[in-house]
Design an enzyme around this catalytic site. Sequence first.
Site, mmCIF file in Angstrom:
data_model
loop_
_atom_site.group_PDB
_atom_site.id
_atom_site.type_symbol
_atom_site.label_atom_id
_atom_site.label_comp_id
_atom_site.label_asym_id
_atom_site.label_seq_id
_atom_site.Cartn_x
_atom_site.Cartn_y
_atom_site.Cartn_z
ATOM 1 N N ALA A 150 0.854 -1.209 -0.144
ATOM 2 C CA ALA A 150 0.128 -0.054 0.033
ATOM 3 C C ALA A 150 0.793 1.143 0.104
ATOM 4 O O ALA A 150 0.532 2.094 -0.794
ATOM 5 C CB ALA A 150 -0.874 -0.173 1.239
ATOM 6 N N TYR A 151 1.712 1.147 0.773
ATOM 7 C CA TYR A 151 2.842 2.509 0.961
ATOM 8 C C TYR A 151 3.396 2.591 -0.473
ATOM 9 O O TYR A 151 3.725 3.751 -1.056
ATOM 10 C CB TYR A 151 3.877 1.988 2.052
ATOM 11 C CG TYR A 151 4.797 3.092 2.012
ATOM 12 C CD1 TYR A 151 4.668 4.173 2.675
ATOM 13 C CD2 TYR A 151 6.289 3.008 1.667
ATOM 14 C CE1 TYR A 151 5.699 5.282 2.807
ATOM 15 C CE2 TYR A 151 7.261 3.896 1.865
ATOM 16 C CZ TYR A 151 6.904 5.016 2.589
ATOM 17 O OH TYR A 151 7.784 6.165 2.756
#
Length: 243
Positions: free
Chosen positions: A149-150
């Site tokens: 996600a990052y």
Amino acid sequence: MGFELEGQTAIVTGAARGIGLAISRRLAELGTRVSCWDTDPKPAEDDPAFCHWIEADVTCEESVANAFAQSLAALGEVSILVANAGINGPTKPAWEYSLDEWRRVIEIDLTGVFLSVMAGVRHMRGTGYGRIVVIASVAGKEGNPGACAYGAAKSGVIGFAKGLARELQPSRISINCVAPSMAATDLLKGMSEEYIAEKRSKVPMNRLCSVEEIADMTAWAVSPRCSFTTGQVFDVSGGRATY
């Protein structure tokens, strides 16, 4: 030869600690008046790097608009905006992420950059000058297993900056990214020793980068000296990034 930042004015998001604090202190040392945005600005209240601070949620359009108005009133104008606020999110395989965990990372690290930068751009288009830097990550170029996600959010802000840079031209407004490898900050407290060691092993210099190294690169990118570069990514990765 200095960066010619004396008398400049800046907003730094996520400025009360870590990378944002180091950037703010470096800009202040170079003569810039800095406004701190943070969800918890209390640590900044006694720091001489700041002439203004405000509680701001970069995921909320109303909060961003209010914070920008207050920063503008305190600074008189805004010539620099550093979009630094962000979170790492859980470090685990993507298939173990809940939708709420995914959304939180994207909202802060990508949508928060959009809202903060747009507030700055609207002002800078009126003044005819501005320098914007987004703190991205080498994870946005290469990906980091355990932090999908990052990596997705940081890749997104790089694409956003590249497109916006072209939309703003011709003008004296630039937007660039700074992409560090893993830095020595409080965010490490939420990561396992194994995860940190694996990321450090990818860096040819075999160490984490310091927040001061990120701050120095950012200070040049927001300065008038950075006059013919926009839509680009400046790596601070100890040789890890290969493109």
